[in-house]
Design an enzyme around this catalytic site. Sequence first.
Site, mmCIF file in Angstrom:
data_model
loop_
_atom_site.group_PDB
_atom_site.id
_atom_site.type_symbol
_atom_site.label_atom_id
_atom_site.label_comp_id
_atom_site.label_asym_id
_atom_site.label_seq_id
_atom_site.Cartn_x
_atom_site.Cartn_y
_atom_site.Cartn_z
ATOM 1 N N HIS B 119 0.845 -1.197 0.000
ATOM 2 C CA HIS B 119 0.000 0.000 0.000
ATOM 3 C C HIS B 119 0.878 1.244 0.000
ATOM 4 O O HIS B 119 2.059 1.176 0.329
ATOM 5 C CB HIS B 119 -0.898 0.029 1.239
ATOM 6 C CG HIS B 119 -2.069 -0.903 1.160
ATOM 7 N ND1 HIS B 119 -1.994 -2.214 1.571
ATOM 8 C CD2 HIS B 119 -3.347 -0.713 0.710
ATOM 9 C CE1 HIS B 119 -3.177 -2.794 1.390
ATOM 10 N NE2 HIS B 119 -4.007 -1.915 0.869
ATOM 11 N N LYS B 123 -0.402 4.791 4.432
ATOM 12 C CA LYS B 123 -1.153 3.779 5.189
ATOM 13 C C LYS B 123 -0.312 3.315 6.370
ATOM 14 O O LYS B 123 0.744 2.712 6.194
ATOM 15 C CB LYS B 123 -1.520 2.591 4.305
ATOM 16 C CG LYS B 123 -2.408 1.567 5.010
ATOM 17 C CD LYS B 123 -2.972 0.551 4.031
ATOM 18 C CE LYS B 123 -3.840 -0.479 4.719
ATOM 19 N NZ LYS B 123 -5.116 0.060 5.200
#
Lengths: 209, 209, 209, 209
Positions: B119, B123
Site C-alpha cells: 500500500h 497507510k
Amino acid sequence: MKLAVVGARGRLGRLISLEAKNRGFDVIDIFRESLEVGHKCHVVIDASLPEGLSKSVAIARDSRAALLVLSTGHKNLEVLPNDLPVCVAPNASFGVFLLSKLCKVLGRFGGEIELIETHHTAKKDKPSGTALMLKEALGRDVNITSLRGGTVPGEHEIRFYGEFEEVRLIHRAEKRELFAVGALKLALILAKKPPGLYSTEDLFSSLLA
Amino acid sequence: MKLAVVGARGRLGRLISLEAKNRGFDVIDIFRESLEVGHKCHVVIDASLPEGLSKSVAIARDSRAALLVLSTGHKNLEVLPNDLPVCVAPNASFGVFLLSKLCKVLGRFGGEIELIETHHTAKKDKPSGTALMLKEALGRDVNITSLRGGTVPGEHEIRFYGEFEEVRLIHRAEKRELFAVGALKLALILAKKPPGLYSTEDLFSSLLA
Amino acid sequence: MKLAVVGARGRLGRLISLEAKNRGFDVIDIFRESLEVGHKCHVVIDASLPEGLSKSVAIARDSRAALLVLSTGHKNLEVLPNDLPVCVAPNASFGVFLLSKLCKVLGRFGGEIELIETHHTAKKDKPSGTALMLKEALGRDVNITSLRGGTVPGEHEIRFYGEFEEVRLIHRAEKRELFAVGALKLALILAKKPPGLYSTEDLFSSLLA
Amino acid sequence: MKLAVVGARGRLGRLISLEAKNRGFDVIDIFRESLEVGHKCHVVIDASLPEGLSKSVAIARDSRAALLVLSTGHKNLEVLPNDLPVCVAPNASFGVFLLSKLCKVLGRFGGEIELIETHHTAKKDKPSGTALMLKEALGRDVNITSLRGGTVPGEHEIRFYGEFEEVRLIHRAEKRELFAVGALKLALILAKKPPGLYSTEDLFSSLLA
C-alpha cells in the site's frame, strides 16, 4: 511400494522413474517387454505412447494393481479395467489442479475474464492443453493469448477485470519434473482407493483435511 | 432507486454519493441533520464515523429501508434492526470478495502459503485489514509481509509454493472509487432481500448464475 | 510560479489545472480566449487540440515563457519558437520515461524480447502509443500483444526470454492523474532551461544526481 | 574448444561439464588430480572449493589458457595470473547481469526503490548474494525483503514507486542449469580476450552490437 513404469524410456517416463527411485519407491522400468513372471507391483503408471496402453492394462490386471494413465491421446480407453482403481490424468500437476478448482469458483461470477499462457519456443501447439482445460473449468468462452519464448517451462495466467480492480491467478511451472512428482502423488493416493474410475480432481481432493 | 448516504462529507461517503449520482441514483446526502419529514428512501448507506450509526438506523427504520453499514469500528452493532435487510461490509470490493472465496478453496489444501500486501506510504496500519480478512479466509497461520511505497492504492498477493511449481493470486485495486462502486452493487442487491442480517459474501454470492 | 494551461477544459487540461492548484501553482485556465493584457506567465502548458497550438505559442511569446506541448497529433510544429525553452512531450509519465531508458539498455543485447500492453476496454487504438514508443526505444522489431479489459489505466510489460531465465520490466499506471503530475514536473524543469528544443528525456535526465 | 572443469564433481561443476558436453565442447573433468602431461586446454573453469584455486591457476598457466573463476569465497585471489585472460564471476547469469545494468540506470534517478527476493526454503542466507549485488548496482540504501518457500530457484524483483505509477524489474531463474550455461558463455568470450582481469560485466558487455 512397488511401482511399474510403462514407457520408462520416454521423456516423462524417465523423469518419473528417476524421481520415484530418489524417493525410495521400488521401481520396475518397463520398455518393450512385459513384467517378468512372479513380479507383482502395487501401481502401474502408464507414460507410454497410445499403443502401450493395453500392455499397462495387462500388467495392472495381472498384479491386481492400481493403474494411472498419464499419456494423453489414448483412443482405446474402453480397455480400462473397471475392477481396479484407475485414473486418467492428462495433467498431473497439483498446482494446475488447484488453479482449475479456483477457475471453477471464478467462472461462476460475472465479469471479463482472459487467459494468457506462455511456453518455450519449442512448444508447437497453441493454446496449451492446460489452457483449454482451465477454460473448461471457467465454464466460459474466454479469450486465450498464447505466447512462446525462451525456455519457459509453462505459465498460465487468468485475469479477471473488474471495475477499478483486477484479480490475477497465475500458475508457474519451474520444471518438467513437477509432472513426475505429481504423478507419484496421484499414484500413492490411487493405490489406496477401492476399484473405480477416478479423475485427477477426485484424487487430489482426497488430500483435503 | 432512492439512496440516503449518511456521512456524505467523509472521504468514502463523498465518493459513494458522486458515483451514485453518476449512475442515476436519486441520492440524499446526509451530514449532521436527519432526513426531512416525508423524504423516504429505499436504501441507507452508512459511511459515517461510529457515532453516526444510530442516525442511520433511525432513517432506515423510518423508511423501512435496507441498511448497508460500511464503516468499520462500530461498537454498537446491537442497535441494528432485525426487521430490515441489513449488511455490515468492512470491505465492499467485489474483487476482494472473489479473492476471499478463492482463499477458502486454497486454504483447504496442504502446502506453504504466504501473503504479501503493498500500500501507499500514508497507510500506517500493518498488515492491512484486508490481509487479515484473507488470512482468516485461508484458515491458516500464514506469514504476512507488508510493503509500503508510493501511491499504491492496494495490492494483495497470496502465494502457494508447491514442488517445482507455484500459484499466485493477486488482487489489485486501481483506485478508491472501487469501494464506492462495490457499495452501490451491495446496496442494489440488499434492497431486494427480505429482512435479515447478510454478509458481503451472502450478497455477492447471489450474483451467481 | 505562474502557469497558463491552454485547453483547460479538455480531460487532460482539467487534470493538470486541478493538480497544479493543489500544489500551489498560480494557474490561469485558458479556453477559447487569450491571456488578458498584462497577465504574464512563466510556463505555458498546451493540452489543447491541434488547432490550439498557435494560441499557446502566441501566449508563450508574449510572456517570454517556457512552452510545454503535451497533445500529440500537432502537425504545425514549425510554429514552435526557437528563442524560448520548448518541449514536445507525447507521454509525460516519469515512469514511462524510466522504462524507455531501461528499454534502450535491454535492446542493445541479444535475445528474444516481447511486449505486452493492457488497457481498459474503451481504448480503441492498438497497440498503444506508449508501446510503440517503447518498441522504438528497444530498437528492435519486437512482437506487441495488446490486451483490453475492464478499467485498467495502463500496463506495459517487456519480457526478455533467456536460457533458463527471464527478465520482465513492468510499468503500471495507477490513474490518469499521473500524466498531469508528470507534466507539472516537466514544466518546472523546462522553466529553468535556456531557450532551445528539449525532449522529455532531456528534461527528466536533468533530475540525475 | 577444449575446456578443463576444475571441481567437476561439485554440484555446479557437474552441471557445467554436462552442459558443455551437450554443446559439443571437448571437456576434461578434473577432480583431485591435475591435467595429464601433454593435455592442453583453451579455458579453465574453476568451480572448485576455495582450496582448488591454486590447481586451476597451475593448469591455466601450463596451457596458457583463459581462467574463469566461478566459486565465491576464494580468499587467495592474489594467486591469479596477470599474463592470462582472467575473470572472477560470482554470478554467471546473463539475465542477472542485464538486471544489474538496468539497476544502475534506475538507481541514478530519485524515488522510492525496494527489493524483494524469493528462494526455496533450503536457502539459508538472507538476503541472497545476488540481492546484495543488485543493491550495490542501484547505488542506494534500499530495503530488501527476503521470502523463502517451496522450490523456487530464485526470483529478484526491484520496485520503483512513483506518483500514481510504478515500475517493476523482475528476474526469474528457471533452474540452476542457467549458471552453467552462463559460465560457458563467459568462457567463450574470455577465451578470445587478451590477457587481463575482466569482470562479468566486461565480458557480457562485449556482446553489445
